[in-house]
Design a protein around this motif. Structure first.
Motif, PDB file in Angstrom:
ATOM      1  N   LEU A  35       0.881  -1.345   0.209  1.00  0.00           N
ATOM      2  CA  LEU A  35       0.340   0.375   0.206  1.00  0.00           C
ATOM      3  C   LEU A  35       1.116   0.862  -0.440  1.00  0.00           C
ATOM      4  CD1 LEU A  35      -2.245  -1.323   2.713  1.00  0.00           C
ATOM      5  CD2 LEU A  35      -2.588  -1.206   0.347  1.00  0.00           C
ATOM      6  N   ASN A  36       1.977   1.513   0.290  1.00  0.00           N
ATOM      7  CA  ASN A  36       2.855   2.032   0.810  1.00  0.00           C
ATOM      8  C   ASN A  36       3.581   2.021   0.941  1.00  0.00           C
ATOM      9  OD1 ASN A  36       3.089   1.863   3.714  1.00  0.00           O
ATOM     10  ND2 ASN A  36       0.804   3.484   3.992  1.00  0.00           N
ATOM     11  N   GLU A  37       5.396   2.366   1.283  1.00  0.00           N
ATOM     12  CA  GLU A  37       6.562   2.281   1.025  1.00  0.00           C
ATOM     13  C   GLU A  37       6.779   1.778   2.884  1.00  0.00           C
ATOM     14  OE1 GLU A  37      11.167   4.917   1.717  1.00  0.00           O
ATOM     15  OE2 GLU A  37       9.247   5.560   0.900  1.00  0.00           O
ATOM     16  N   ARG A  38       6.116   2.610   4.092  1.00  0.00           N
ATOM     17  CA  ARG A  38       5.683   1.969   5.206  1.00  0.00           C
ATOM     18  C   ARG A  38       5.548   0.055   5.025  1.00  0.00           C
ATOM     19  NH1 ARG A  38       2.617   4.260   9.867  1.00  0.00           N
ATOM     20  NH2 ARG A  38       1.682   2.653   9.016  1.00  0.00           N
ATOM     21  N   HIS A  39       4.639  -0.182   4.298  1.00  0.00           N
ATOM     22  CA  HIS A  39       3.750  -1.186   4.546  1.00  0.00           C
ATOM     23  C   HIS A  39       5.171  -1.868   3.871  1.00  0.00           C
ATOM     24  CE1 HIS A  39       0.660  -4.427   2.595  1.00  0.00           C
ATOM     25  NE2 HIS A  39       1.114  -4.389   3.768  1.00  0.00           N
ATOM     26  N   LEU A  40       5.537  -1.995   2.400  1.00  0.00           N
ATOM     27  CA  LEU A  40       6.289  -2.999   1.762  1.00  0.00           C
ATOM     28  C   LEU A  40       8.341  -2.501   2.747  1.00  0.00           C
ATOM     29  CD1 LEU A  40       7.554  -3.938  -1.259  1.00  0.00           C
ATOM     30  CD2 LEU A  40       8.570  -1.601  -1.690  1.00  0.00           C
ATOM     31  N   LYS A  41       8.281  -2.115   3.330  1.00  0.00           N
ATOM     32  CA  LYS A  41       9.372  -2.710   4.616  1.00  0.00           C
ATOM     33  C   LYS A  41       9.311  -3.032   5.093  1.00  0.00           C
ATOM     34  CE  LYS A  41      11.744   1.828   3.910  1.00  0.00           C
ATOM     35  NZ  LYS A  41      12.600   3.099   4.574  1.00  0.00           N
ATOM     36  N   ARG A  42       7.820  -3.679   5.298  1.00  0.00           N
ATOM     37  CA  ARG A  42       7.071  -4.215   7.062  1.00  0.00           C
ATOM     38  C   ARG A  42       7.176  -6.008   6.165  1.00  0.00           C
ATOM     39  NH1 ARG A  42       2.632  -6.997   8.052  1.00  0.00           N
ATOM     40  NH2 ARG A  42       1.530  -5.022   6.882  1.00  0.00           N
ATOM     41  N   LEU A  43       6.458  -5.261   5.006  1.00  0.00           N
ATOM     42  CA  LEU A  43       6.595  -7.065   4.198  1.00  0.00           C
ATOM     43  C   LEU A  43       8.057  -7.354   3.788  1.00  0.00           C
ATOM     44  CD1 LEU A  43       4.379  -6.139   1.793  1.00  0.00           C
ATOM     45  CD2 LEU A  43       3.430  -7.794   3.311  1.00  0.00           C
ATOM     46  N   LEU A  44       8.845  -6.784   3.164  1.00  0.00           N
ATOM     47  CA  LEU A  44      10.652  -7.243   3.256  1.00  0.00           C
ATOM     48  C   LEU A  44      10.696  -7.904   4.734  1.00  0.00           C
ATOM     49  CD1 LEU A  44      11.366  -4.503   0.529  1.00  0.00           C
ATOM     50  CD2 LEU A  44      10.425  -7.009   0.023  1.00  0.00           C
ATOM     51  N   SER A  45      10.420  -7.082   5.570  1.00  0.00           N
ATOM     52  CA  SER A  45      11.286  -7.451   6.887  1.00  0.00           C
ATOM     53  C   SER A  45      10.865  -8.633   7.200  1.00  0.00           C
ATOM     54  CB  SER A  45      10.810  -6.437   7.937  1.00  0.00           C
ATOM     55  OG  SER A  45      11.640  -7.197   9.088  1.00  0.00           O
ATOM     56  N   GLU A  46       9.412  -8.679   6.984  1.00  0.00           N
ATOM     57  CA  GLU A  46       9.075 -10.450   7.954  1.00  0.00           C
ATOM     58  C   GLU A  46       9.440 -11.634   6.871  1.00  0.00           C
ATOM     59  OE1 GLU A  46       4.695 -10.217   7.473  1.00  0.00           O
ATOM     60  OE2 GLU A  46       4.800  -8.686   9.112  1.00  0.00           O
ATOM     61  N   TYR A  47       8.903 -11.162   5.254  1.00  0.00           N
ATOM     62  CA  TYR A  47      10.165 -12.266   4.326  1.00  0.00           C
ATOM     63  C   TYR A  47      11.592 -12.464   4.654  1.00  0.00           C
ATOM     64  CZ  TYR A  47      11.496 -14.438  -0.197  1.00  0.00           C
ATOM     65  OH  TYR A  47      11.418 -15.793  -0.971  1.00  0.00           O
ATOM     66  N   VAL A  48      11.876 -11.973   5.131  1.00  0.00           N
ATOM     67  CA  VAL A  48      13.610 -11.774   5.308  1.00  0.00           C
ATOM     68  C   VAL A  48      13.583 -13.169   6.392  1.00  0.00           C
ATOM     69  CG1 VAL A  48      16.084 -10.352   6.501  1.00  0.00           C
ATOM     70  CG2 VAL A  48      14.889  -9.306   4.428  1.00  0.00           C
ATOM     71  N   SER A  49      12.888 -12.177   8.073  1.00  0.00           N
ATOM     72  CA  SER A  49      12.958 -12.860   8.559  1.00  0.00           C
ATOM     73  C   SER A  49      11.816 -14.718   8.063  1.00  0.00           C
ATOM     74  CB  SER A  49      11.402 -12.688   9.750  1.00  0.00           C
ATOM     75  OG  SER A  49      11.891 -13.459  10.579  1.00  0.00           O
ATOM     76  N   TYR A  50      11.344 -14.925   7.371  1.00  0.00           N
ATOM     77  CA  TYR A  50      10.605 -15.485   6.804  1.00  0.00           C
ATOM     78  C   TYR A  50      12.025 -16.869   6.452  1.00  0.00           C
ATOM     79  CZ  TYR A  50       8.659 -18.902   2.978  1.00  0.00           C
ATOM     80  OH  TYR A  50       8.262 -19.886   2.270  1.00  0.00           O
ATOM     81  N   HIS A  51      12.200 -15.500   5.152  1.00  0.00           N
ATOM     82  CA  HIS A  51      13.831 -16.632   4.535  1.00  0.00           C
ATOM     83  C   HIS A  51      14.551 -17.624   5.473  1.00  0.00           C
ATOM     84  CE1 HIS A  51      17.166 -16.999   1.704  1.00  0.00           C
ATOM     85  NE2 HIS A  51      16.084 -17.341   0.783  1.00  0.00           N
TER      86      HIS A  51
END
Length: 94
Positions: A35-51
C-alpha cells in the motif's frame, strides 16, 4: 578483497542477488500489493525473517540459515502463519 561493480542491466553478473530478488518476487510480491513504502518495508522485513528462519534451502541440505531445530516426532501438528498467512510453518506440539 576488492569490491567489483557489476555492469548496468547485467543480472547474470550477480546471481546471488538476482536469485534472492526472484524468490522474494515469486513468493511474496506476486501475491501482495504494497500500500505504501512503510507497508513494503514491513513485508520485506517479514520475508527476510521467513527466508532465514522457516524456508528450507537445498544448498543447506533442506535446512535453514537460522538453524531451525527439529522438534518431537509425534504429537499434534501446529500451524504458524508466516507473511500474514501467505506461508505457514508446521511444528509438532511437545
Amino acid at each position: 578483497m576488492n569490491a567489483v561493480r557489476t555492469s548496468f542491466e547485467s543480472p547474470w553478473q550477480n546471481g546471488v542477488a538476482e536469485r534472492w530478488v526472484g524468490s522474494c518476487r515469486r513468493e511474496l510480491l506476486d501475491h501482495v500489493i504494497a500500500l505504501n513504502e512503510r507497508h513494503l518495508k514491513r513485508l520485506l522485513s517479514e520475508y527476510v525473517s521467513y527466508h532465514h528462519e522457516d524456508r528450507t534451502h537445498l544448498g543447506l541440505g533442506k535446512g535453514t540459515p537460522g538453524c531451525r531445530t527439529r522438534c518431537v516426532t509425534s504429537g499434534r501438528v501446529l500451524s504458524y502463519d508466516r507473511l500474514s498467512g501467505l506461508h505457514h510453518r508446521y511444528d509438532r506440539a511437545a
